[in-house]
Design a protein around this motif. Sequence first.
Motif, PDB file in Angstrom:
ATOM      1  N   VAL A   1      66.994  17.038  13.313  1.00 41.64           N
ATOM      2  CA  VAL A   1      65.921  17.522  14.182  1.00 41.64           C
ATOM      3  C   VAL A   1      64.643  16.734  13.905  1.00 41.64           C
ATOM      4  CG1 VAL A   1      65.382  19.382  12.540  1.00 41.64           C
ATOM      5  CG2 VAL A   1      64.564  19.538  14.895  1.00 41.64           C
ATOM      6  N   LEU A   2      63.965  16.317  14.965  1.00 42.67           N
ATOM      7  CA  LEU A   2      62.720  15.581  14.832  1.00 42.67           C
ATOM      8  C   LEU A   2      61.576  16.556  14.595  1.00 42.67           C
ATOM      9  CD1 LEU A   2      63.138  12.940  17.683  1.00 42.67           C
ATOM     10  CD2 LEU A   2      63.674  12.714  15.261  1.00 42.67           C
ATOM     11  N   LYS A   3      60.670  16.213  13.677  1.00 44.14           N
ATOM     12  CA  LYS A   3      59.649  17.139  13.211  1.00 44.14           C
ATOM     13  C   LYS A   3      58.647  17.528  14.293  1.00 44.14           C
ATOM     14  CE  LYS A   3      57.038  19.400  10.282  1.00 44.14           C
ATOM     15  NZ  LYS A   3      57.452  20.705   9.729  1.00 44.14           N
ATOM     16  N   PHE A   4      58.096  16.573  15.019  1.00 44.68           N
ATOM     17  CA  PHE A   4      57.014  16.843  15.969  1.00 44.68           C
ATOM     18  C   PHE A   4      57.511  17.630  17.185  1.00 44.68           C
ATOM     19  CE2 PHE A   4      54.733  15.464  19.851  1.00 44.68           C
ATOM     20  CZ  PHE A   4      53.468  15.974  19.559  1.00 44.68           C
ATOM     21  N   SER A   5      58.604  17.159  17.778  1.00 45.15           N
ATOM     22  CA  SER A   5      59.082  17.756  19.034  1.00 45.15           C
ATOM     23  C   SER A   5      60.083  18.877  18.822  1.00 45.15           C
ATOM     24  CB  SER A   5      59.714  16.680  19.911  1.00 45.15           C
ATOM     25  OG  SER A   5      60.869  16.147  19.285  1.00 45.15           O
ATOM     26  N   ARG A   6      60.729  18.917  17.642  1.00 49.56           N
ATOM     27  CA  ARG A   6      61.845  19.823  17.357  1.00 49.56           C
ATOM     28  C   ARG A   6      63.069  19.471  18.201  1.00 49.56           C
ATOM     29  NH1 ARG A   6      57.569  21.129  14.818  1.00 49.56           N
ATOM     30  NH2 ARG A   6      57.271  23.204  13.912  1.00 49.56           N
ATOM     31  N   PHE A   7      63.114  18.231  18.696  1.00 49.06           N
ATOM     32  CA  PHE A   7      64.241  17.772  19.501  1.00 49.06           C
ATOM     33  C   PHE A   7      65.439  17.571  18.576  1.00 49.06           C
ATOM     34  CE2 PHE A   7      66.498  14.786  22.377  1.00 49.06           C
ATOM     35  CZ  PHE A   7      66.365  15.500  23.571  1.00 49.06           C
ATOM     36  N   SER A   8      66.569  18.185  18.918  1.00 48.82           N
ATOM     37  CA  SER A   8      67.717  18.232  18.018  1.00 48.82           C
ATOM     38  C   SER A   8      68.902  17.419  18.509  1.00 48.82           C
ATOM     39  CB  SER A   8      68.181  19.687  17.834  1.00 48.82           C
ATOM     40  OG  SER A   8      67.251  20.438  17.095  1.00 48.82           O
ATOM     41  N   TYR A   9      69.681  16.982  17.541  1.00 51.52           N
ATOM     42  CA  TYR A   9      71.000  16.428  17.836  1.00 51.52           C
ATOM     43  C   TYR A   9      71.987  17.159  16.944  1.00 51.52           C
ATOM     44  CZ  TYR A   9      75.111  13.510  18.011  1.00 51.52           C
ATOM     45  OH  TYR A   9      76.414  13.078  18.162  1.00 51.52           O
ATOM     46  N   ILE A  10      73.015  17.788  17.544  1.00 44.53           N
ATOM     47  CA  ILE A  10      74.043  18.458  16.763  1.00 44.53           C
ATOM     48  C   ILE A  10      75.398  17.897  17.155  1.00 44.53           C
ATOM     49  CG2 ILE A  10      72.771  20.595  16.336  1.00 44.53           C
ATOM     50  CD1 ILE A  10      74.207  21.890  18.630  1.00 44.53           C
ATOM     51  N   GLU A  11      76.289  17.824  16.168  1.00 44.49           N
ATOM     52  CA  GLU A  11      77.630  17.287  16.411  1.00 44.49           C
ATOM     53  C   GLU A  11      78.636  18.064  15.590  1.00 44.49           C
ATOM     54  OE1 GLU A  11      77.950  13.046  16.234  1.00 44.49           O
ATOM     55  OE2 GLU A  11      80.087  13.082  15.794  1.00 44.49           O
ATOM     56  N   LEU A  12      79.758  18.353  16.219  1.00 40.37           N
ATOM     57  CA  LEU A  12      80.846  19.060  15.556  1.00 40.37           C
ATOM     58  C   LEU A  12      81.671  18.069  14.743  1.00 40.37           C
ATOM     59  CD1 LEU A  12      82.338  21.925  15.559  1.00 40.37           C
ATOM     60  CD2 LEU A  12      83.845  20.894  17.254  1.00 40.37           C
ATOM     61  N   THR A  13      81.959  18.388  13.489  1.00 42.02           N
ATOM     62  CA  THR A  13      82.797  17.524  12.654  1.00 42.02           C
ATOM     63  C   THR A  13      83.818  18.386  11.908  1.00 42.02           C
ATOM     64  OG1 THR A  13      81.540  17.605  10.574  1.00 42.02           O
ATOM     65  CG2 THR A  13      80.758  16.079  12.266  1.00 42.02           C
ATOM     66  N   LEU A  14      84.878  17.744  11.468  1.00 39.32           N
ATOM     67  CA  LEU A  14      85.898  18.422  10.674  1.00 39.32           C
ATOM     68  C   LEU A  14      85.834  18.014   9.212  1.00 39.32           C
ATOM     69  CD1 LEU A  14      88.941  18.123  13.140  1.00 39.32           C
ATOM     70  CD2 LEU A  14      87.301  19.993  12.902  1.00 39.32           C
ATOM     71  N   SER A  15      84.847  17.173   8.888  1.00 35.09           N
ATOM     72  CA  SER A  15      84.738  16.652   7.527  1.00 35.09           C
ATOM     73  C   SER A  15      83.283  16.387   7.188  1.00 35.09           C
ATOM     74  CB  SER A  15      85.556  15.356   7.390  1.00 35.09           C
ATOM     75  OG  SER A  15      85.275  14.699   6.185  1.00 35.09           O
ATOM     76  N   LYS A  16      82.979  16.414   5.883  1.00 32.60           N
ATOM     77  CA  LYS A  16      81.633  16.088   5.410  1.00 32.60           C
ATOM     78  C   LYS A  16      81.609  14.759   4.659  1.00 32.60           C
ATOM     79  CE  LYS A  16      80.115  20.904   4.818  1.00 32.60           C
ATOM     80  NZ  LYS A  16      79.593  21.898   3.860  1.00 32.60           N
ATOM     81  N   GLU A  17      82.663  13.972   4.816  1.00 31.82           N
ATOM     82  CA  GLU A  17      82.741  12.706   4.100  1.00 31.82           C
ATOM     83  C   GLU A  17      81.633  11.763   4.539  1.00 31.82           C
ATOM     84  OE1 GLU A  17      87.604  12.730   3.473  1.00 31.82           O
ATOM     85  OE2 GLU A  17      86.638  11.243   4.757  1.00 31.82           O
ATOM     86  N   GLN A  18      81.279  10.846   3.655  1.00 30.16           N
ATOM     87  CA  GLN A  18      80.139   9.961   3.918  1.00 30.16           C
ATOM     88  C   GLN A  18      80.298   9.133   5.192  1.00 30.16           C
ATOM     89  OE1 GLN A  18      79.015   6.695   1.108  1.00 30.16           O
ATOM     90  NE2 GLN A  18      77.119   7.870   0.913  1.00 30.16           N
ATOM     91  N   PRO A  19      81.476   8.545   5.486  1.00 31.82           N
ATOM     92  CA  PRO A  19      81.607   7.806   6.751  1.00 31.82           C
ATOM     93  C   PRO A  19      81.319   8.669   7.979  1.00 31.82           C
ATOM     94  CG  PRO A  19      83.420   7.263   5.282  1.00 31.82           C
ATOM     95  CD  PRO A  19      82.696   8.418   4.659  1.00 31.82           C
TER      96      PRO A  19
ATOM     97  N   PHE B   1      59.431  15.542  23.162  1.00 33.17           N
ATOM     98  CA  PHE B   1      60.209  14.365  22.758  1.00 33.17           C
ATOM     99  C   PHE B   1      59.786  13.120  23.519  1.00 33.17           C
ATOM    100  CE2 PHE B   1      64.106  11.760  23.460  1.00 33.17           C
ATOM    101  CZ  PHE B   1      64.208  11.251  22.181  1.00 33.17           C
ATOM    102  N   ILE B   2      59.346  13.280  24.750  1.00 32.89           N
ATOM    103  CA  ILE B   2      58.896  12.133  25.539  1.00 32.89           C
ATOM    104  C   ILE B   2      57.800  11.374  24.792  1.00 32.89           C
ATOM    105  CG2 ILE B   2      57.701  11.450  27.663  1.00 32.89           C
ATOM    106  CD1 ILE B   2      59.142  13.703  29.081  1.00 32.89           C
ATOM    107  N   LYS B   3      56.904  12.110  24.137  1.00 31.59           N
ATOM    108  CA  LYS B   3      55.831  11.478  23.351  1.00 31.59           C
ATOM    109  C   LYS B   3      56.356  10.950  22.014  1.00 31.59           C
ATOM    110  CE  LYS B   3      51.632  10.333  22.193  1.00 31.59           C
ATOM    111  NZ  LYS B   3      50.967   9.184  22.843  1.00 31.59           N
ATOM    112  N   GLU B   4      57.163  11.763  21.331  1.00 33.37           N
ATOM    113  CA  GLU B   4      57.634  11.375  20.003  1.00 33.37           C
ATOM    114  C   GLU B   4      58.543  10.155  20.046  1.00 33.37           C
ATOM    115  OE1 GLU B   4      59.114  13.622  15.936  1.00 33.37           O
ATOM    116  OE2 GLU B   4      59.595  14.525  17.872  1.00 33.37           O
ATOM    117  N   LYS B   5      59.278  10.006  21.152  1.00 36.62           N
ATOM    118  CA  LYS B   5      60.226   8.897  21.266  1.00 36.62           C
ATOM    119  C   LYS B   5      59.530   7.545  21.136  1.00 36.62           C
ATOM    120  CE  LYS B   5      63.960   7.212  24.232  1.00 36.62           C
ATOM    121  NZ  LYS B   5      64.708   7.413  25.495  1.00 36.62           N
TER     122      LYS B   5
END
Length: 394
Positions: free
Chosen positions: A18-36, A153-157
Amino acid sequence: MLTSRSGETFVVNIFHLVLKFSRFSYIELTLSKEQPIVFRCLINAFKFYGGVPKRILFDNMSTVIDTNVKPKRVNHKMVQFAKDMNFRVESCKTRHAYTKGTNEARNKVMDWLRSYSGEFDSIEELQKIVDKLNVKMNTNICQGTGMSPCLLFIKEKEYLTPLPDRTVLDGYLSPHKVKVSSQQLVYFNGAQYSVDRKYIDEYVSIETFDDMLQIYYKGKMIQVHTISRNPINYTKKHYEQSISKQLAGNKDFSKVVANNLSIMDKLLDAREIVLTRNDALKSYDHMIAYLVSQESLSSWIKRFIQTLNKEERKIFYTEVSKILPYITDEEQFFAALKKSANKKELKILRVNLWGFDIMDIYNFLSQEGYDSIYQEFEKETTNYLRTYRMEMED
Protein backbone atom coordinates in the motif's frame (compact mmCIF):
# COMPACT_ATOMS: atom_id res chain seq x y z
CA MET A 1 -7.71 -21.44 5.16
CA LEU A 2 -10.65 -21.37 2.74
CA THR A 3 -12.94 -24.10 1.41
CA SER A 4 -14.41 -24.32 -2.08
CA ARG A 5 -17.98 -25.38 -2.89
CA SER A 6 -16.74 -28.91 -3.51
CA GLY A 7 -15.11 -29.08 -0.07
CA GLU A 8 -11.52 -28.65 -1.29
CA THR A 9 -9.36 -26.78 1.22
CA PHE A 10 -6.97 -24.01 0.20
CA VAL A 11 -4.30 -22.53 2.45
CA VAL A 12 -3.78 -19.11 0.91
CA ASN A 13 -1.72 -16.00 1.58
CA ILE A 14 -2.31 -12.40 0.62
CA PHE A 15 0.50 -10.15 -0.54
CA HIS A 16 -0.39 -6.51 0.19
CA LEU A 17 1.54 -3.39 -0.79
CA VAL A 18 0.00 0.00 0.00
CA LEU A 19 1.28 3.46 -0.91
CA LYS A 20 1.50 5.83 2.06
CA PHE A 21 0.10 9.09 0.63
CA SER A 22 -2.82 7.77 -1.43
CA ARG A 23 -3.46 4.46 0.39
CA PHE A 24 -3.61 2.93 -3.10
CA SER A 25 -3.26 -0.84 -2.67
CA TYR A 26 -2.11 -3.84 -4.60
CA ILE A 27 -3.15 -7.26 -3.30
CA GLU A 28 -2.38 -10.66 -4.77
CA LEU A 29 -3.39 -14.17 -3.83
CA THR A 30 -0.49 -16.60 -3.35
CA LEU A 31 -0.10 -20.19 -2.18
CA SER A 32 3.42 -19.66 -0.87
CA LYS A 33 5.54 -17.15 1.04
CA GLU A 34 8.81 -18.16 -0.60
CA GLN A 35 11.18 -15.40 -1.63
CA PRO A 36 10.73 -15.85 -5.43
CA ILE A 37 6.98 -15.42 -4.88
CA VAL A 38 7.59 -12.24 -2.88
CA PHE A 39 9.79 -10.90 -5.70
CA ARG A 40 7.13 -11.79 -8.29
CA CYS A 41 4.41 -10.09 -6.24
CA LEU A 42 6.53 -6.95 -5.81
CA ILE A 43 7.18 -6.79 -9.56
CA ASN A 44 3.48 -7.29 -10.24
CA ALA A 45 2.73 -4.46 -7.80
CA PHE A 46 5.23 -2.16 -9.55
CA LYS A 47 3.61 -2.95 -12.89
CA PHE A 48 0.18 -2.30 -11.37
CA TYR A 49 1.34 1.10 -10.07
CA GLY A 50 3.26 1.91 -13.23
CA GLY A 51 6.41 2.66 -11.23
CA VAL A 52 8.52 1.84 -8.17
CA PRO A 53 8.30 3.55 -4.74
CA LYS A 54 11.58 5.05 -3.48
CA ARG A 55 11.41 3.07 -0.24
CA ILE A 56 9.37 0.13 1.06
CA LEU A 57 8.77 -0.83 4.69
CA PHE A 58 8.61 -4.55 5.48
CA ASP A 59 7.68 -6.64 8.51
CA ASN A 60 10.43 -8.87 9.86
CA MET A 61 9.74 -11.40 7.11
CA SER A 62 12.33 -14.15 6.81
CA THR A 63 12.29 -13.62 3.04
CA VAL A 64 13.43 -10.02 3.59
CA ILE A 65 15.13 -9.68 7.00
CA ASP A 66 17.70 -12.02 8.56
CA THR A 67 16.39 -12.11 12.15
CA ASN A 68 18.72 -14.85 13.40
CA VAL A 69 21.69 -12.47 13.54
CA LYS A 70 22.35 -9.37 15.61
CA PRO A 71 21.84 -6.73 14.57
CA LYS A 72 19.08 -7.76 12.18
CA ARG A 73 19.86 -7.08 8.53
CA VAL A 74 18.31 -7.27 5.10
CA ASN A 75 19.29 -10.56 3.46
CA HIS A 76 21.63 -10.35 0.50
CA LYS A 77 19.12 -11.50 -2.13
CA MET A 78 16.66 -8.80 -1.15
CA VAL A 79 19.49 -6.25 -1.16
CA GLN A 80 20.27 -7.15 -4.77
CA PHE A 81 16.59 -7.19 -5.74
CA ALA A 82 16.06 -3.72 -4.24
CA LYS A 83 19.14 -2.45 -6.05
CA ASP A 84 17.88 -3.82 -9.38
CA MET A 85 14.42 -2.31 -8.84
CA ASN A 86 15.82 0.97 -7.46
CA PHE A 87 14.14 1.17 -4.04
CA ARG A 88 15.37 1.26 -0.44
CA VAL A 89 14.40 -1.49 2.03
CA GLU A 90 13.40 -0.49 5.55
CA SER A 91 12.23 -2.79 8.34
CA CYS A 92 9.54 -1.80 10.80
CA LYS A 93 7.91 -3.07 13.94
CA THR A 94 5.05 -5.38 13.09
CA ARG A 95 1.63 -3.82 13.76
CA HIS A 96 3.28 -0.69 15.17
CA ALA A 97 1.15 2.40 14.54
CA TYR A 98 3.85 4.87 13.61
CA THR A 99 5.70 2.60 11.21
CA LYS A 100 3.27 0.33 9.42
CA GLY A 101 -0.15 1.38 10.68
CA THR A 102 -1.24 2.43 7.21
CA ASN A 103 -0.96 -1.13 5.95
CA GLU A 104 -2.32 -2.79 9.09
CA ALA A 105 -5.38 -0.52 9.12
CA ARG A 106 -6.25 -1.66 5.59
CA ASN A 107 -5.41 -5.34 6.10
CA LYS A 108 -9.03 -6.35 6.44
CA VAL A 109 -8.84 -8.23 3.19
CA MET A 110 -8.37 -11.63 4.89
CA ASP A 111 -11.55 -11.05 6.91
CA TRP A 112 -13.37 -10.14 3.69
CA LEU A 113 -12.03 -13.25 1.97
CA ARG A 114 -13.22 -15.57 4.73
CA SER A 115 -16.78 -14.53 3.99
CA TYR A 116 -16.40 -16.14 0.55
CA SER A 117 -15.45 -19.56 1.96
CA GLY A 118 -17.64 -22.16 0.30
CA GLU A 119 -18.65 -19.78 -2.49
CA PHE A 120 -15.96 -20.48 -5.10
CA ASP A 121 -15.01 -23.43 -7.28
CA SER A 122 -11.32 -22.93 -8.04
CA ILE A 123 -8.23 -20.95 -7.14
CA GLU A 124 -8.75 -18.94 -10.32
CA GLU A 125 -12.22 -17.93 -9.15
CA LEU A 126 -10.81 -16.99 -5.76
CA GLN A 127 -8.24 -14.77 -7.46
CA LYS A 128 -11.08 -12.99 -9.25
CA ILE A 129 -12.65 -12.30 -5.85
CA VAL A 130 -9.34 -10.86 -4.65
CA ASP A 131 -9.19 -8.63 -7.74
CA LYS A 132 -12.67 -7.32 -6.95
CA LEU A 133 -11.63 -6.64 -3.36
CA ASN A 134 -8.63 -4.72 -4.66
CA VAL A 135 -10.91 -2.51 -6.74
CA LYS A 136 -13.15 -2.00 -3.70
CA MET A 137 -10.20 -0.95 -1.54
CA ASN A 138 -8.94 1.52 -4.12
CA THR A 139 -12.29 3.14 -4.91
CA ASN A 140 -14.01 3.35 -1.50
CA ILE A 141 -13.42 6.39 0.71
CA CYS A 142 -10.44 5.89 3.04
CA GLN A 143 -11.10 6.96 6.64
CA GLY A 144 -7.53 8.13 7.07
CA THR A 145 -7.61 10.60 4.16
CA GLY A 146 -11.32 11.16 3.60
CA MET A 147 -10.79 10.54 -0.12
CA SER A 148 -10.78 7.65 -2.56
CA PRO A 149 -7.26 6.18 -2.98
CA CYS A 150 -7.61 6.10 -6.78
CA LEU A 151 -7.97 9.90 -6.81
CA LEU A 152 -4.92 10.60 -4.63
CA PHE A 153 -2.93 8.01 -6.59
CA ILE A 154 -3.04 10.23 -9.67
CA LYS A 155 -0.82 12.69 -7.78
CA GLU A 156 1.35 10.13 -5.99
CA LYS A 157 2.09 8.24 -9.21
CA GLU A 158 4.18 11.18 -10.41
CA TYR A 159 6.75 10.43 -7.69
CA LEU A 160 7.28 6.78 -8.56
CA THR A 161 10.48 5.88 -10.39
CA PRO A 162 10.35 4.03 -13.73
CA LEU A 163 10.51 0.24 -13.83
CA PRO A 164 13.83 -1.31 -14.85
CA ASP A 165 14.35 -2.88 -18.26
CA ARG A 166 12.26 -5.90 -19.14
CA THR A 167 15.33 -8.14 -19.10
CA VAL A 168 15.87 -7.28 -15.42
CA LEU A 169 12.24 -8.02 -14.57
CA ASP A 170 12.25 -11.28 -16.53
CA GLY A 171 15.28 -12.42 -14.55
CA TYR A 172 13.12 -12.56 -11.42
CA LEU A 173 9.94 -13.91 -12.97
CA SER A 174 9.27 -17.60 -13.46
CA PRO A 175 6.37 -19.06 -15.47
CA HIS A 176 3.07 -18.56 -13.65
CA LYS A 177 1.47 -21.92 -12.81
CA VAL A 178 -2.30 -22.31 -12.60
CA LYS A 179 -4.70 -25.22 -12.27
CA VAL A 180 -7.00 -25.99 -15.21
CA SER A 181 -10.60 -25.71 -14.02
CA SER A 182 -13.37 -28.21 -14.69
CA GLN A 183 -14.50 -25.85 -17.49
CA GLN A 184 -11.12 -26.38 -19.24
CA LEU A 185 -10.11 -22.78 -18.46
CA VAL A 186 -7.06 -21.14 -16.95
CA TYR A 187 -7.16 -17.67 -15.38
CA PHE A 188 -4.80 -14.92 -16.47
CA ASN A 189 -4.94 -11.19 -15.84
CA GLY A 190 -8.69 -10.87 -15.45
CA ALA A 191 -9.69 -13.31 -18.20
CA GLN A 192 -10.00 -17.07 -18.74
CA TYR A 193 -8.53 -19.11 -21.62
CA SER A 194 -9.34 -22.65 -22.75
CA VAL A 195 -7.18 -25.76 -23.08
CA ASP A 196 -7.93 -29.34 -24.10
CA ARG A 197 -10.12 -31.26 -21.63
CA LYS A 198 -7.36 -33.81 -20.93
CA TYR A 199 -5.61 -31.12 -18.87
CA ILE A 200 -8.50 -30.59 -16.43
CA ASP A 201 -7.17 -30.46 -12.82
CA GLU A 202 -3.57 -30.37 -14.09
CA TYR A 203 -1.22 -27.44 -13.43
CA VAL A 204 -0.02 -25.57 -16.48
CA SER A 205 2.48 -22.74 -16.93
CA ILE A 206 1.65 -19.44 -18.57
CA GLU A 207 4.03 -17.16 -20.41
CA THR A 208 3.34 -14.02 -22.43
CA PHE A 209 5.11 -12.63 -25.45
CA ASP A 210 3.87 -9.42 -27.06
CA ASP A 211 0.09 -9.94 -27.40
CA MET A 212 0.17 -13.74 -27.19
CA LEU A 213 -0.58 -16.00 -24.23
CA GLN A 214 1.36 -19.26 -24.35
CA ILE A 215 0.26 -22.21 -22.20
CA TYR A 216 2.71 -25.03 -21.37
CA TYR A 217 2.31 -28.44 -19.76
CA LYS A 218 5.49 -30.12 -18.48
CA GLY A 219 7.58 -27.84 -20.68
CA LYS A 220 5.58 -28.48 -23.87
CA MET A 221 3.42 -25.76 -25.42
CA ILE A 222 -0.17 -26.98 -25.60
CA GLN A 223 -2.11 -23.82 -26.53
CA VAL A 224 -1.65 -20.24 -27.75
CA HIS A 225 -4.28 -17.52 -27.34
CA THR A 226 -4.33 -13.87 -28.31
CA ILE A 227 -4.52 -11.88 -25.06
CA SER A 228 -8.03 -10.50 -24.81
CA ARG A 229 -10.22 -8.28 -22.64
CA ASN A 230 -13.04 -10.77 -23.14
CA PRO A 231 -13.73 -12.49 -19.79
CA ILE A 232 -13.98 -15.99 -21.35
CA ASN A 233 -11.97 -17.18 -24.37
CA TYR A 234 -12.77 -20.63 -25.80
CA THR A 235 -11.56 -22.13 -29.04
CA LYS A 236 -14.38 -23.85 -30.95
CA LYS A 237 -12.89 -27.29 -30.32
CA HIS A 238 -12.52 -26.72 -26.57
CA TYR A 239 -16.05 -25.37 -26.22
CA GLU A 240 -17.44 -28.38 -28.06
CA GLN A 241 -15.58 -30.62 -25.61
CA SER A 242 -16.90 -28.61 -22.66
CA ILE A 243 -20.60 -28.97 -23.49
CA SER A 244 -20.57 -32.31 -25.32
CA LYS A 245 -22.06 -34.23 -22.36
CA GLN A 246 -24.89 -31.74 -21.78
CA LEU A 247 -25.88 -31.71 -25.46
CA ALA A 248 -25.18 -35.33 -26.35
CA GLY A 249 -27.52 -36.40 -29.14
CA ASN A 250 -28.72 -32.89 -29.89
CA LYS A 251 -29.16 -32.56 -33.65
CA ASP A 252 -28.53 -28.80 -33.46
CA PHE A 253 -25.25 -29.24 -31.56
CA SER A 254 -23.18 -27.23 -34.07
CA LYS A 255 -25.72 -24.38 -34.13
CA VAL A 256 -25.79 -24.22 -30.31
CA VAL A 257 -21.98 -24.09 -30.20
CA ALA A 258 -21.81 -21.32 -32.79
CA ASN A 259 -24.57 -19.32 -31.07
CA ASN A 260 -23.01 -19.60 -27.60
CA LEU A 261 -19.57 -18.60 -28.86
CA SER A 262 -21.14 -15.60 -30.57
CA ILE A 263 -22.74 -14.56 -27.28
CA MET A 264 -19.36 -14.80 -25.52
CA ASP A 265 -17.81 -12.54 -28.15
CA LYS A 266 -20.53 -9.99 -27.52
CA LEU A 267 -19.62 -9.87 -23.82
CA LEU A 268 -16.55 -7.88 -24.80
CA ASP A 269 -18.59 -5.47 -26.90
CA ALA A 270 -20.92 -4.87 -23.96
CA ARG A 271 -18.12 -3.48 -21.81
CA GLU A 272 -16.04 -1.92 -24.55
CA ILE A 273 -15.21 1.78 -24.38
CA VAL A 274 -14.61 3.19 -27.85
CA LEU A 275 -12.03 5.96 -28.08
CA THR A 276 -11.50 7.87 -31.28
CA ARG A 277 -8.49 9.83 -32.50
CA ASN A 278 -10.29 13.02 -31.51
CA ASP A 279 -10.67 11.67 -27.96
CA ALA A 280 -6.92 10.98 -27.88
CA LEU A 281 -6.17 14.68 -28.36
CA LYS A 282 -7.90 15.70 -25.10
CA SER A 283 -5.11 14.75 -22.67
CA TYR A 284 -2.15 12.45 -22.10
CA ASP A 285 -4.39 9.93 -20.30
CA HIS A 286 -6.84 9.93 -23.22
CA MET A 287 -3.92 9.43 -25.60
CA ILE A 288 -2.58 6.41 -23.69
CA ALA A 289 -6.07 4.91 -23.31
CA TYR A 290 -6.57 5.27 -27.07
CA LEU A 291 -3.24 3.59 -27.86
CA VAL A 292 -3.74 0.83 -25.29
CA SER A 293 -7.15 0.07 -26.83
CA GLN A 294 -5.38 -0.90 -30.07
CA GLU A 295 -4.60 -4.63 -29.94
CA SER A 296 -1.40 -4.24 -31.93
CA LEU A 297 -0.07 -1.65 -29.47
CA SER A 298 -1.47 -2.71 -26.10
CA SER A 299 1.48 -4.62 -24.60
CA TRP A 300 4.12 -2.44 -26.25
CA ILE A 301 2.68 0.92 -25.16
CA LYS A 302 2.29 -0.26 -21.56
CA ARG A 303 5.96 -1.19 -21.43
CA PHE A 304 7.11 1.93 -23.28
CA ILE A 305 5.32 4.54 -21.12
CA GLN A 306 6.69 2.94 -17.96
CA THR A 307 10.16 4.01 -19.07
CA LEU A 308 9.19 7.69 -19.47
CA ASN A 309 9.46 10.39 -16.83
CA LYS A 310 6.97 13.25 -16.49
CA GLU A 311 8.70 15.54 -19.00
CA GLU A 312 9.16 12.73 -21.53
CA ARG A 313 5.47 11.86 -21.28
CA LYS A 314 4.60 15.47 -22.17
CA ILE A 315 6.88 15.35 -25.22
CA PHE A 316 5.45 12.00 -26.34
CA TYR A 317 1.89 13.32 -26.03
CA THR A 318 2.74 16.52 -27.93
CA GLU A 319 4.46 14.71 -30.80
CA VAL A 320 1.75 12.08 -31.26
CA SER A 321 -1.12 14.58 -30.91
CA LYS A 322 0.41 16.76 -33.64
CA ILE A 323 0.58 13.92 -36.15
CA LEU A 324 -2.70 12.12 -35.39
CA PRO A 325 -4.90 14.54 -37.41
CA TYR A 326 -2.94 13.66 -40.56
CA ILE A 327 -3.14 9.86 -40.31
CA THR A 328 -4.79 8.16 -43.27
CA ASP A 329 -4.09 4.55 -42.27
CA GLU A 330 -4.11 3.76 -38.54
CA GLU A 331 -2.76 0.22 -38.87
CA GLN A 332 0.27 1.47 -40.82
CA PHE A 333 0.76 4.33 -38.35
CA PHE A 334 0.70 2.01 -35.32
CA ALA A 335 3.32 -0.24 -36.93
CA ALA A 336 5.53 2.78 -37.66
CA LEU A 337 5.05 4.18 -34.14
CA LYS A 338 6.40 1.00 -32.55
CA LYS A 339 9.48 1.24 -34.81
CA SER A 340 9.98 5.01 -34.33
CA ALA A 341 9.32 5.64 -30.62
CA ASN A 342 12.69 5.98 -28.99
CA LYS A 343 13.12 7.50 -25.54
CA LYS A 344 16.28 9.33 -26.63
CA GLU A 345 14.68 10.78 -29.77
CA LEU A 346 11.22 11.76 -28.56
CA LYS A 347 11.64 15.37 -29.72
CA ILE A 348 12.04 14.21 -33.32
CA LEU A 349 9.48 11.42 -33.17
CA ARG A 350 7.50 13.00 -36.02
CA VAL A 351 10.63 13.26 -38.15
CA ASN A 352 11.32 9.55 -37.70
CA LEU A 353 7.72 8.72 -38.54
CA TRP A 354 7.93 11.02 -41.58
CA GLY A 355 11.05 9.13 -42.65
CA PHE A 356 9.24 5.79 -42.65
CA ASP A 357 6.55 7.33 -44.83
CA ILE A 358 8.96 8.95 -47.31
CA MET A 359 10.81 5.65 -47.74
CA ASP A 360 7.51 3.85 -48.42
CA ILE A 361 8.13 1.40 -45.58
CA TYR A 362 4.79 2.47 -44.14
CA ASN A 363 2.22 4.73 -45.79
CA PHE A 364 0.01 6.59 -43.35
CA LEU A 365 0.52 10.37 -43.81
CA SER A 366 -1.70 12.73 -45.76
CA GLN A 367 0.02 15.25 -48.05
CA GLU A 368 -0.85 18.03 -45.61
CA GLY A 369 0.76 16.11 -42.75
CA TYR A 370 3.84 15.37 -44.85
CA ASP A 371 4.23 19.08 -45.72
CA SER A 372 3.68 20.33 -42.15
CA ILE A 373 6.45 18.12 -40.75
CA TYR A 374 8.76 18.99 -43.64
CA GLN A 375 8.32 22.73 -42.96
CA GLU A 376 8.55 22.56 -39.16
CA PHE A 377 11.68 20.40 -39.21
CA GLU A 378 13.24 21.86 -42.35
CA LYS A 379 16.84 21.14 -41.38
CA GLU A 380 16.20 17.58 -40.19
CA THR A 381 13.98 16.60 -43.10
CA THR A 382 16.31 18.15 -45.67
CA ASN A 383 19.22 16.13 -44.28
CA TYR A 384 17.00 13.06 -44.19
CA LEU A 385 16.09 13.47 -47.87
CA ARG A 386 19.69 14.12 -48.88
CA THR A 387 20.89 10.96 -47.13
CA TYR A 388 18.00 8.95 -48.54
CA ARG A 389 18.69 10.08 -52.13
CA MET A 390 22.40 9.26 -51.80
CA GLU A 391 21.53 5.78 -50.55
CA MET A 392 19.11 5.29 -53.43
CA GLU A 393 21.74 6.39 -55.95
CA ASP A 394 24.28 3.99 -54.47
